[in-house]
Enzyme design. Structure first.
Site, PDB file in Angstrom:
ATOM      1  N   SER A 192      -9.575  -0.824   7.535  1.00  0.00           N
ATOM      2  CA  SER A 192      -9.104  -0.562   6.180  1.00  0.00           C
ATOM      3  C   SER A 192      -8.399  -1.723   5.504  1.00  0.00           C
ATOM      4  O   SER A 192      -8.065  -1.643   4.328  1.00  0.00           O
ATOM      5  CB  SER A 192      -8.176   0.673   6.169  1.00  0.00           C
ATOM      6  OG  SER A 192      -8.924   1.847   6.338  1.00  0.00           O
ATOM      7  N   SER A 233      -9.497   1.530   3.234  1.00  0.00           N
ATOM      8  CA  SER A 233      -8.724   2.291   2.264  1.00  0.00           C
ATOM      9  C   SER A 233      -7.676   1.467   1.522  1.00  0.00           C
ATOM     10  O   SER A 233      -7.010   1.965   0.610  1.00  0.00           O
ATOM     11  CB  SER A 233      -8.001   3.449   2.982  1.00  0.00           C
ATOM     12  OG  SER A 233      -7.101   2.945   3.972  1.00  0.00           O
ATOM     13  N   LYS A 256       0.840  -1.195   0.000  1.00  0.00           N
ATOM     14  CA  LYS A 256       0.000   0.000   0.000  1.00  0.00           C
ATOM     15  C   LYS A 256       0.873   1.242   0.000  1.00  0.00           C
ATOM     16  O   LYS A 256       1.888   1.310   0.726  1.00  0.00           O
ATOM     17  CB  LYS A 256      -0.907  -0.031   1.238  1.00  0.00           C
ATOM     18  CG  LYS A 256      -1.957   1.074   1.309  1.00  0.00           C
ATOM     19  CD  LYS A 256      -2.831   0.865   2.538  1.00  0.00           C
ATOM     20  CE  LYS A 256      -3.909   1.925   2.684  1.00  0.00           C
ATOM     21  NZ  LYS A 256      -4.744   1.699   3.893  1.00  0.00           N
TER      22      LYS A 256
END
EC number: 6.3.5.7
Length: 486
Positions: free
Chosen positions: A158, A134, A56
Protein backbone atom coordinates in the site's frame (compact mmCIF):
# COMPACT_ATOMS: atom_id res chain seq x y z
CA UNK A 1 24.44 -8.97 -20.60
CA UNK A 2 20.66 -9.27 -20.52
CA UNK A 3 18.81 -8.53 -23.74
CA UNK A 4 16.93 -5.12 -23.81
CA UNK A 5 14.35 -5.17 -26.13
CA UNK A 6 -20.93 9.95 0.61
CA UNK A 7 -20.38 10.65 2.36
CA UNK A 8 -18.36 13.52 1.31
CA UNK A 9 -20.27 15.62 3.83
CA UNK A 10 -18.58 13.68 6.60
CA UNK A 11 -15.23 15.09 5.53
CA UNK A 12 -13.75 17.43 8.08
CA UNK A 13 -14.80 21.03 7.52
CA UNK A 14 -14.04 23.78 9.99
CA UNK A 15 -12.12 27.02 10.14
CA UNK A 16 -8.77 25.45 10.85
CA UNK A 17 -9.03 22.16 8.99
CA UNK A 18 -10.49 22.51 5.51
CA UNK A 19 -10.30 20.53 2.34
CA UNK A 20 -8.48 22.28 -0.52
CA UNK A 21 -10.72 24.52 -2.60
CA UNK A 22 -8.86 24.63 -5.92
CA UNK A 23 -10.55 22.76 -8.78
CA UNK A 24 -7.44 20.69 -9.45
CA UNK A 25 -7.32 19.52 -5.85
CA UNK A 26 -11.03 18.73 -5.85
CA UNK A 27 -10.35 16.51 -8.80
CA UNK A 28 -7.49 14.61 -7.25
CA UNK A 29 -9.06 14.64 -3.75
CA UNK A 30 -5.88 13.63 -1.98
CA UNK A 31 -6.24 15.67 1.22
CA UNK A 32 -8.74 14.89 3.99
CA UNK A 33 -7.67 17.89 6.07
CA UNK A 34 -5.04 20.53 5.64
CA UNK A 35 -3.04 22.99 7.71
CA UNK A 36 -1.05 25.13 5.27
CA UNK A 37 2.63 25.59 6.16
CA UNK A 38 3.48 28.87 7.84
CA UNK A 39 6.57 30.99 8.01
CA UNK A 40 6.43 31.07 11.81
CA UNK A 41 9.67 30.06 13.42
CA UNK A 42 9.57 27.16 15.92
CA UNK A 43 10.38 27.79 19.59
CA UNK A 44 14.11 27.91 20.40
CA UNK A 45 13.93 24.43 21.94
CA UNK A 46 12.65 22.96 18.67
CA UNK A 47 14.62 22.34 15.46
CA UNK A 48 14.19 24.59 12.47
CA UNK A 49 11.60 23.22 10.05
CA UNK A 50 13.46 21.31 7.40
CA UNK A 51 10.66 19.60 5.52
CA UNK A 52 6.89 19.47 5.16
CA UNK A 53 4.98 16.29 6.03
CA UNK A 54 1.65 14.73 5.05
CA UNK A 55 0.27 11.80 7.05
CA UNK A 56 -2.09 9.08 5.88
CA UNK A 57 -5.35 9.39 7.77
CA UNK A 58 -5.08 6.03 9.51
CA UNK A 59 -2.06 7.31 11.46
CA UNK A 60 -2.99 9.34 14.52
CA UNK A 61 -2.03 12.99 14.99
CA UNK A 62 -3.01 15.45 17.71
CA UNK A 63 -1.82 18.83 16.48
CA UNK A 64 -2.40 20.74 14.30
CA UNK A 65 -4.62 18.08 12.65
CA UNK A 66 -6.22 16.09 15.49
CA UNK A 67 -8.72 13.91 13.64
CA UNK A 68 -8.06 10.44 12.26
CA UNK A 69 -10.90 9.14 10.08
CA UNK A 70 -9.42 6.11 8.29
CA UNK A 71 -11.70 7.30 5.43
CA UNK A 72 -14.57 5.55 7.23
CA UNK A 73 -17.97 6.92 8.34
CA UNK A 74 -17.39 5.15 11.66
CA UNK A 75 -14.55 7.54 12.50
CA UNK A 76 -15.76 10.66 10.68
CA UNK A 77 -15.19 12.88 13.73
CA UNK A 78 -12.81 10.73 15.77
CA UNK A 79 -10.12 12.73 17.56
CA UNK A 80 -7.22 10.64 18.82
CA UNK A 81 -6.05 11.24 22.41
CA UNK A 82 -2.45 10.46 21.43
CA UNK A 83 -0.13 10.82 18.47
CA UNK A 84 1.66 8.14 16.52
CA UNK A 85 5.28 7.68 17.53
CA UNK A 86 6.55 8.01 13.96
CA UNK A 87 4.89 11.45 13.61
CA UNK A 88 6.47 12.65 16.85
CA UNK A 89 9.86 11.35 15.73
CA UNK A 90 9.67 13.17 12.42
CA UNK A 91 8.55 16.38 14.11
CA UNK A 92 11.62 16.15 16.34
CA UNK A 93 13.65 16.14 13.14
CA UNK A 94 11.94 19.34 12.01
CA UNK A 95 8.91 18.10 10.10
CA UNK A 96 5.94 20.44 9.78
CA UNK A 97 2.65 18.54 9.52
CA UNK A 98 0.59 20.18 6.79
CA UNK A 99 -2.03 17.60 5.74
CA UNK A 100 -3.80 14.33 6.44
CA UNK A 101 -4.24 12.30 3.27
CA UNK A 102 -7.05 10.28 1.74
CA UNK A 103 -6.94 6.49 1.51
CA UNK A 104 -8.96 3.36 1.00
CA UNK A 105 -11.17 2.80 4.05
CA UNK A 106 -9.05 1.26 6.81
CA UNK A 107 -6.30 0.77 4.22
CA UNK A 108 -8.23 -1.87 2.32
CA UNK A 109 -7.84 -1.33 -1.40
CA UNK A 110 -5.47 -1.03 -4.32
CA UNK A 111 -6.66 2.23 -5.92
CA UNK A 112 -7.72 4.61 -3.08
CA UNK A 113 -11.29 4.55 -4.39
CA UNK A 114 -13.01 2.93 -1.36
CA UNK A 115 -13.17 6.10 0.74
CA UNK A 116 -15.96 7.96 2.54
CA UNK A 117 -14.27 11.12 1.24
CA UNK A 118 -14.46 9.99 -2.39
CA UNK A 119 -11.77 8.49 -4.63
CA UNK A 120 -8.25 9.81 -4.99
CA UNK A 121 -6.87 10.46 -8.45
CA UNK A 122 -3.67 11.63 -10.02
CA UNK A 123 -3.92 13.92 -13.03
CA UNK A 124 -1.90 12.98 -16.10
CA UNK A 125 -2.38 14.92 -19.29
CA UNK A 126 -5.55 16.41 -17.85
CA UNK A 127 -7.12 12.97 -17.28
CA UNK A 128 -7.64 11.32 -13.89
CA UNK A 129 -5.74 8.08 -13.35
CA UNK A 130 -5.59 5.71 -10.40
CA UNK A 131 -3.23 6.87 -7.69
CA UNK A 132 -2.84 3.33 -6.38
CA UNK A 133 -3.82 2.26 -2.91
CA UNK A 134 -4.24 2.38 -0.20
CA UNK A 135 -1.81 5.28 0.42
CA UNK A 136 -2.85 7.06 -2.75
CA UNK A 137 -3.38 10.46 -1.13
CA UNK A 138 0.13 10.46 0.30
CA UNK A 139 1.67 9.50 -3.03
CA UNK A 140 -0.21 12.24 -4.91
CA UNK A 141 0.81 14.88 -2.35
CA UNK A 142 4.46 13.97 -2.91
CA UNK A 143 4.15 13.72 -6.67
CA UNK A 144 2.55 17.18 -6.84
CA UNK A 145 5.40 18.60 -4.76
CA UNK A 146 2.98 19.81 -2.09
CA UNK A 147 4.98 18.09 0.64
CA UNK A 148 8.54 16.86 0.94
CA UNK A 149 7.67 13.61 2.70
CA UNK A 150 4.52 11.62 3.32
CA UNK A 151 3.69 8.75 5.64
CA UNK A 152 1.69 5.77 4.48
CA UNK A 153 1.09 2.26 5.67
CA UNK A 154 2.13 -0.83 3.77
CA UNK A 155 0.42 -4.14 4.55
CA UNK A 156 0.79 -5.84 1.18
CA UNK A 157 2.05 -3.03 -1.04
CA UNK A 158 0.00 0.00 0.00
CA UNK A 159 3.01 2.33 -0.11
CA UNK A 160 4.90 0.76 -2.98
CA UNK A 161 1.96 0.47 -5.40
CA UNK A 162 0.93 4.15 -5.11
CA UNK A 163 4.58 5.11 -5.44
CA UNK A 164 4.80 3.15 -8.68
CA UNK A 165 1.61 4.64 -10.14
CA UNK A 166 2.51 8.21 -9.15
CA UNK A 167 6.18 8.15 -10.11
CA UNK A 168 7.66 8.66 -6.64
CA UNK A 169 9.74 6.62 -4.21
CA UNK A 170 7.97 4.33 -1.73
CA UNK A 171 9.79 2.48 1.07
CA UNK A 172 8.50 -0.39 3.22
CA UNK A 173 10.91 -1.13 6.09
CA UNK A 174 11.72 -4.46 7.66
CA UNK A 175 8.84 -5.59 9.86
CA UNK A 176 9.38 -4.33 13.40
CA UNK A 177 11.79 -1.53 12.50
CA UNK A 178 9.62 1.62 12.50
CA UNK A 179 7.10 2.04 15.30
CA UNK A 180 3.44 1.28 14.54
CA UNK A 181 2.17 2.85 17.75
CA UNK A 182 -0.66 5.13 16.65
CA UNK A 183 -1.43 3.26 13.44
CA UNK A 184 -5.01 1.96 13.19
CA UNK A 185 -4.37 -1.74 12.48
CA UNK A 186 -5.45 -3.64 9.41
CA UNK A 187 -3.47 -6.89 9.66
CA UNK A 188 -1.14 -6.96 12.66
CA UNK A 189 1.37 -9.47 11.39
CA UNK A 190 1.83 -7.54 8.13
CA UNK A 191 1.34 -3.82 8.83
CA UNK A 192 4.30 -1.48 8.52
CA UNK A 193 4.66 2.29 8.39
CA UNK A 194 6.12 3.40 5.08
CA UNK A 195 7.68 6.58 3.70
CA UNK A 196 7.11 8.31 0.36
CA UNK A 197 9.32 11.00 -1.14
CA UNK A 198 10.54 12.21 -4.50
CA UNK A 199 14.05 10.89 -3.90
CA UNK A 200 15.52 7.90 -2.09
CA UNK A 201 18.02 10.24 -0.46
CA UNK A 202 15.33 11.99 1.55
CA UNK A 203 14.19 8.66 3.02
CA UNK A 204 17.71 7.35 3.53
CA UNK A 205 18.67 10.50 5.47
CA UNK A 206 15.87 9.95 7.98
CA UNK A 207 16.04 6.19 8.35
CA UNK A 208 19.78 5.63 8.21
CA UNK A 209 21.69 8.85 8.79
CA UNK A 210 19.39 10.24 11.48
CA UNK A 211 18.87 6.79 12.98
CA UNK A 212 15.17 6.00 12.80
CA UNK A 213 16.10 2.34 12.37
CA UNK A 214 17.76 2.26 15.80
CA UNK A 215 14.76 3.36 17.86
CA UNK A 216 12.82 0.83 19.92
CA UNK A 217 9.29 1.81 20.98
CA UNK A 218 8.01 0.00 24.07
CA UNK A 219 4.45 1.02 23.23
CA UNK A 220 4.56 -1.04 20.05
CA UNK A 221 4.59 -4.80 20.76
CA UNK A 222 5.95 -5.50 17.27
CA UNK A 223 8.92 -3.14 17.66
CA UNK A 224 12.21 -5.02 17.87
CA UNK A 225 14.09 -4.53 21.14
CA UNK A 226 17.35 -2.63 21.32
CA UNK A 227 19.54 -5.70 21.78
CA UNK A 228 17.85 -7.49 18.90
CA UNK A 229 18.32 -4.44 16.68
CA UNK A 230 22.03 -4.39 17.40
CA UNK A 231 22.32 -8.11 16.70
CA UNK A 232 20.40 -7.83 13.45
CA UNK A 233 22.65 -4.96 12.35
CA UNK A 234 25.85 -6.99 12.76
CA UNK A 235 27.47 -7.40 9.36
CA UNK A 236 24.94 -5.10 7.70
CA UNK A 237 26.55 -2.51 5.47
CA UNK A 238 25.66 1.17 5.93
CA UNK A 239 23.97 0.95 9.32
CA UNK A 240 26.23 3.68 10.70
CA UNK A 241 25.24 6.08 7.96
CA UNK A 242 28.24 5.53 5.70
CA UNK A 243 27.61 5.87 2.00
CA UNK A 244 27.66 2.61 0.07
CA UNK A 245 29.79 1.82 -2.94
CA UNK A 246 26.97 2.19 -5.42
CA UNK A 247 26.28 -0.61 -7.88
CA UNK A 248 29.76 -1.97 -8.40
CA UNK A 249 29.78 -5.64 -7.46
CA UNK A 250 26.14 -5.68 -6.36
CA UNK A 251 24.37 -8.83 -7.45
CA UNK A 252 20.73 -8.39 -8.46
CA UNK A 253 18.34 -11.31 -8.93
CA UNK A 254 15.50 -11.38 -11.43
CA UNK A 255 12.82 -13.80 -10.16
CA UNK A 256 11.77 -15.96 -13.09
CA UNK A 257 8.38 -16.62 -11.48
CA UNK A 258 7.56 -12.89 -11.72
CA UNK A 259 7.31 -13.17 -15.52
CA UNK A 260 3.58 -13.79 -15.29
CA UNK A 261 0.82 -13.65 -17.88
CA UNK A 262 -0.65 -10.52 -16.29
CA UNK A 263 2.62 -8.59 -16.69
CA UNK A 264 2.11 -5.89 -19.32
CA UNK A 265 4.57 -6.01 -22.17
CA UNK A 266 5.55 -2.36 -21.70
CA UNK A 267 6.34 -2.93 -18.04
CA UNK A 268 8.32 -6.07 -18.82
CA UNK A 269 10.35 -4.27 -21.49
CA UNK A 270 11.11 -1.44 -19.08
CA UNK A 271 12.20 -4.00 -16.44
CA UNK A 272 14.62 -5.67 -18.84
CA UNK A 273 15.88 -2.30 -20.08
CA UNK A 274 16.51 -1.14 -16.51
CA UNK A 275 18.37 -4.36 -15.66
CA UNK A 276 20.61 -3.88 -18.67
CA UNK A 277 21.45 -0.30 -17.72
CA UNK A 278 22.31 -1.39 -14.19
CA UNK A 279 24.67 -4.03 -15.54
CA UNK A 280 26.46 -1.34 -17.51
CA UNK A 281 27.06 0.49 -14.22
CA UNK A 282 28.73 -2.49 -12.57
CA UNK A 283 25.91 -4.59 -11.18
CA UNK A 284 25.67 -8.27 -11.94
CA UNK A 285 22.18 -9.46 -12.91
CA UNK A 286 21.24 -13.14 -12.63
CA UNK A 287 17.98 -15.14 -12.75
CA UNK A 288 16.75 -16.59 -9.46
CA UNK A 289 13.89 -18.87 -8.48
CA UNK A 290 11.21 -18.22 -5.85
CA UNK A 291 9.01 -21.30 -6.36
CA UNK A 292 6.34 -20.40 -3.80
CA UNK A 293 5.59 -17.06 -5.46
CA UNK A 294 2.58 -18.46 -7.30
CA UNK A 295 0.88 -19.16 -3.95
CA UNK A 296 1.90 -15.96 -2.14
CA UNK A 297 -0.97 -13.74 -3.23
CA UNK A 298 -3.63 -16.25 -2.16
CA UNK A 299 -1.93 -16.83 1.18
CA UNK A 300 -1.60 -13.10 1.78
CA UNK A 301 -5.30 -12.40 1.29
CA UNK A 302 -6.33 -15.30 3.54
CA UNK A 303 -4.06 -14.08 6.36
CA UNK A 304 -4.69 -10.34 5.92
CA UNK A 305 -8.45 -10.68 5.74
CA UNK A 306 -8.57 -13.00 8.75
CA UNK A 307 -6.61 -10.51 10.82
CA UNK A 308 -8.71 -7.61 9.51
CA UNK A 309 -11.96 -9.30 10.51
CA UNK A 310 -10.57 -9.74 14.00
CA UNK A 311 -9.38 -6.13 14.25
CA UNK A 312 -12.66 -4.66 13.02
CA UNK A 313 -14.81 -6.85 15.27
CA UNK A 314 -14.62 -4.13 17.92
CA UNK A 315 -16.98 -1.92 15.91
CA UNK A 316 -20.65 -2.20 16.79
CA UNK A 317 -22.17 -5.23 15.08
CA UNK A 318 -25.62 -3.71 14.65
CA UNK A 319 -24.44 -0.66 12.73
CA UNK A 320 -21.37 -1.83 10.88
CA UNK A 321 -23.40 -3.29 8.05
CA UNK A 322 -24.39 0.27 7.20
CA UNK A 323 -21.25 2.01 8.40
CA UNK A 324 -18.63 0.04 6.49
CA UNK A 325 -18.09 0.37 2.77
CA UNK A 326 -18.55 -2.52 0.38
CA UNK A 327 -14.87 -3.46 0.16
CA UNK A 328 -14.41 -3.52 3.93
CA UNK A 329 -17.55 -5.64 4.37
CA UNK A 330 -16.32 -8.03 1.70
CA UNK A 331 -13.00 -8.47 3.45
CA UNK A 332 -14.57 -8.91 6.89
CA UNK A 333 -16.87 -11.63 5.57
CA UNK A 334 -14.09 -13.46 3.79
CA UNK A 335 -11.81 -13.18 6.80
CA UNK A 336 -14.49 -14.38 9.19
CA UNK A 337 -15.11 -17.40 7.01
CA UNK A 338 -11.46 -18.42 6.89
CA UNK A 339 -11.36 -18.32 10.70
CA UNK A 340 -14.49 -20.45 11.07
CA UNK A 341 -14.11 -23.95 12.44
CA UNK A 342 -15.08 -25.54 9.15
CA UNK A 343 -12.60 -23.55 7.06
CA UNK A 344 -9.61 -22.81 9.28
CA UNK A 345 -7.69 -25.98 8.46
CA UNK A 346 -8.21 -25.63 4.71
CA UNK A 347 -7.46 -21.91 4.46
CA UNK A 348 -5.89 -20.08 7.38
CA UNK A 349 -3.48 -22.77 8.57
CA UNK A 350 -2.44 -23.65 5.03
CA UNK A 351 -1.85 -19.98 4.28
CA UNK A 352 0.46 -19.78 7.28
CA UNK A 353 2.37 -22.78 5.94
CA UNK A 354 2.74 -21.03 2.58
CA UNK A 355 4.01 -17.96 4.39
CA UNK A 356 6.84 -19.99 5.89
CA UNK A 357 7.72 -21.34 2.44
CA UNK A 358 7.78 -17.82 0.98
CA UNK A 359 10.21 -16.75 3.69
CA UNK A 360 12.31 -19.83 3.02
CA UNK A 361 12.51 -19.02 -0.69
CA UNK A 362 13.86 -15.55 0.07
CA UNK A 363 16.39 -16.84 2.59
CA UNK A 364 17.77 -19.30 0.03
CA UNK A 365 18.45 -16.70 -2.66
CA UNK A 366 20.03 -13.96 -0.51
CA UNK A 367 23.74 -13.84 0.26
CA UNK A 368 23.08 -12.50 3.73
CA UNK A 369 21.59 -14.76 6.35
CA UNK A 370 18.28 -13.90 7.96
CA UNK A 371 19.22 -12.84 11.52
CA UNK A 372 15.91 -14.18 12.83
CA UNK A 373 16.62 -17.71 11.55
CA UNK A 374 18.90 -20.16 13.36
CA UNK A 375 19.99 -21.99 10.20
CA UNK A 376 20.63 -20.79 6.68
CA UNK A 377 18.21 -22.24 4.14
CA UNK A 378 19.61 -24.11 1.15
CA UNK A 379 17.95 -25.11 -2.09
CA UNK A 380 16.56 -28.54 -2.74
CA UNK A 381 17.73 -28.62 -6.33
CA UNK A 382 14.79 -30.80 -7.35
CA UNK A 383 12.47 -27.86 -6.66
CA UNK A 384 14.31 -25.45 -8.93
CA UNK A 385 13.26 -24.22 -12.32
CA UNK A 386 15.32 -25.51 -15.22
CA UNK A 387 15.87 -21.88 -16.25
CA UNK A 388 18.16 -21.22 -13.27
CA UNK A 389 21.87 -21.87 -13.94
CA UNK A 390 24.09 -23.40 -11.27
CA UNK A 391 26.92 -21.22 -9.97
CA UNK A 392 28.59 -24.32 -8.58
CA UNK A 393 27.71 -27.87 -7.67
CA UNK A 394 26.27 -26.47 -4.44
CA UNK A 395 23.51 -24.60 -6.21
CA UNK A 396 22.54 -21.34 -7.92
CA UNK A 397 24.00 -17.90 -7.37
CA UNK A 398 23.03 -15.98 -4.26
CA UNK A 399 22.15 -12.31 -4.62
CA UNK A 400 22.17 -9.08 -2.62
CA UNK A 401 18.78 -7.83 -3.77
CA UNK A 402 15.87 -8.82 -5.97
CA UNK A 403 14.88 -6.59 -8.86
CA UNK A 404 11.34 -6.73 -10.24
CA UNK A 405 8.42 -4.53 -11.27
CA UNK A 406 6.40 -3.07 -8.42
CA UNK A 407 3.10 -3.64 -10.24
CA UNK A 408 2.26 -5.73 -13.30
CA UNK A 409 0.54 -2.81 -15.07
CA UNK A 410 0.78 0.92 -15.50
CA UNK A 411 -1.70 3.13 -13.67
CA UNK A 412 -5.16 2.60 -15.20
CA UNK A 413 -7.62 5.41 -15.87
CA UNK A 414 -9.77 6.13 -12.84
CA UNK A 415 -12.99 5.66 -14.80
CA UNK A 416 -11.89 2.16 -15.76
CA UNK A 417 -11.19 1.32 -12.14
CA UNK A 418 -14.51 2.72 -10.96
CA UNK A 419 -16.63 1.06 -13.62
CA UNK A 420 -14.89 -1.91 -15.13
CA UNK A 421 -12.19 -3.48 -13.00
CA UNK A 422 -13.25 -6.55 -11.05
CA UNK A 423 -12.29 -7.35 -7.47
CA UNK A 424 -9.83 -10.06 -8.51
CA UNK A 425 -8.15 -7.69 -10.97
CA UNK A 426 -7.63 -5.17 -8.17
CA UNK A 427 -6.22 -7.85 -5.87
CA UNK A 428 -3.88 -8.95 -8.66
CA UNK A 429 -2.16 -5.55 -8.57
CA UNK A 430 -0.43 -6.69 -5.36
CA UNK A 431 1.12 -9.80 -6.86
CA UNK A 432 4.71 -8.44 -6.84
CA UNK A 433 4.51 -6.64 -3.50
CA UNK A 434 2.90 -9.19 -1.16
CA UNK A 435 5.77 -11.74 -1.07
CA UNK A 436 8.09 -9.27 0.70
CA UNK A 437 5.26 -8.38 3.08
CA UNK A 438 4.64 -12.02 3.97
CA UNK A 439 8.32 -12.45 4.75
CA UNK A 440 8.65 -9.11 6.59
CA UNK A 441 11.40 -7.92 4.24
CA UNK A 442 12.37 -4.35 3.32
CA UNK A 443 11.48 -3.14 -0.16
CA UNK A 444 11.70 0.08 -2.16
CA UNK A 445 9.87 1.15 -5.29
CA UNK A 446 11.65 3.72 -7.47
CA UNK A 447 10.25 5.36 -10.63
CA UNK A 448 11.04 3.47 -13.83
CA UNK A 449 10.59 5.17 -17.22
CA UNK A 450 8.47 3.41 -19.84
CA UNK A 451 9.27 4.15 -23.45
CA UNK A 452 6.61 6.22 -25.19
CA UNK A 453 4.59 6.67 -21.98
CA UNK A 454 3.92 9.69 -19.80
CA UNK A 455 3.07 7.27 -17.01
CA UNK A 456 5.89 5.80 -14.95
CA UNK A 457 6.18 2.23 -13.77
CA UNK A 458 7.77 1.17 -10.52
CA UNK A 459 10.98 -0.82 -10.17
CA UNK A 460 11.10 -2.69 -6.88
CA UNK A 461 14.18 -3.75 -4.94
CA UNK A 462 13.75 -6.29 -2.15
CA UNK A 463 16.42 -7.02 0.45
CA UNK A 464 17.15 -9.49 3.20
CA UNK A 465 15.68 -8.80 6.64
CA UNK A 466 17.24 -5.76 8.35
CA UNK A 467 19.40 -4.94 5.35
CA UNK A 468 17.49 -1.67 4.98
CA UNK A 469 20.52 0.61 5.07
CA UNK A 470 22.28 -1.02 2.15
CA UNK A 471 18.98 -1.46 0.31
CA UNK A 472 18.33 2.28 0.47
CA UNK A 473 21.88 3.03 -0.65
CA UNK A 474 21.61 0.75 -3.67
CA UNK A 475 18.10 2.02 -4.44
CA UNK A 476 19.49 5.55 -4.51
CA UNK A 477 22.13 4.50 -7.04
CA UNK A 478 19.54 2.64 -9.11
CA UNK A 479 17.27 5.66 -9.13
CA UNK A 480 20.09 7.89 -10.33
CA UNK A 481 20.82 5.55 -13.21
CA UNK A 482 17.18 5.40 -14.25
CA UNK A 483 16.92 9.19 -14.12
CA UNK A 484 20.02 9.47 -16.26
CA UNK A 485 21.99 11.37 -13.64
CA UNK A 486 24.65 8.73 -13.17
Amino acid sequence: MLARPRLRALCLRNARHTLPAQSQRRQINHFVSQNPPTADQPPPSQPQTTFTLAVKDNITTVSPLPTTTCASPFLASHASPFQATIVTQLQSFGAQLVAKTNLDEFGMGSHSTHSAHGPVAQSLGGSPYSAGGSSGGSAVAVANEEVDLALGTDTGGSVRLPAAYCGVVGYKPSYGMLSRHGVVPYANSLDTVGLLARTVGRIRELVVERGLWKVWDGRDPTSLGEATRRRCAEGREGCNGEKGRGLEGVRLGLPVEYNIEELEGRVKDAWVEAAGRLEERGAKVVPVSLPTTRHALSAYYVIALAEASSNLAKYDGVSRGQGFGEEVKRRILLGSYTLSSEAMDNYFLKAQAVRRLVRRDFDRVFRLENPLQDEQEVFDLSEMSDDIPMESKLGPAEVDFLLCPTAPTLAPKLEDVMSGQGVLDAYMNDVFTVPASLAGLPAVSVPMPVEGEERMAGLQLIGQYWDDAKLLGVAEAVSEVLRGTK
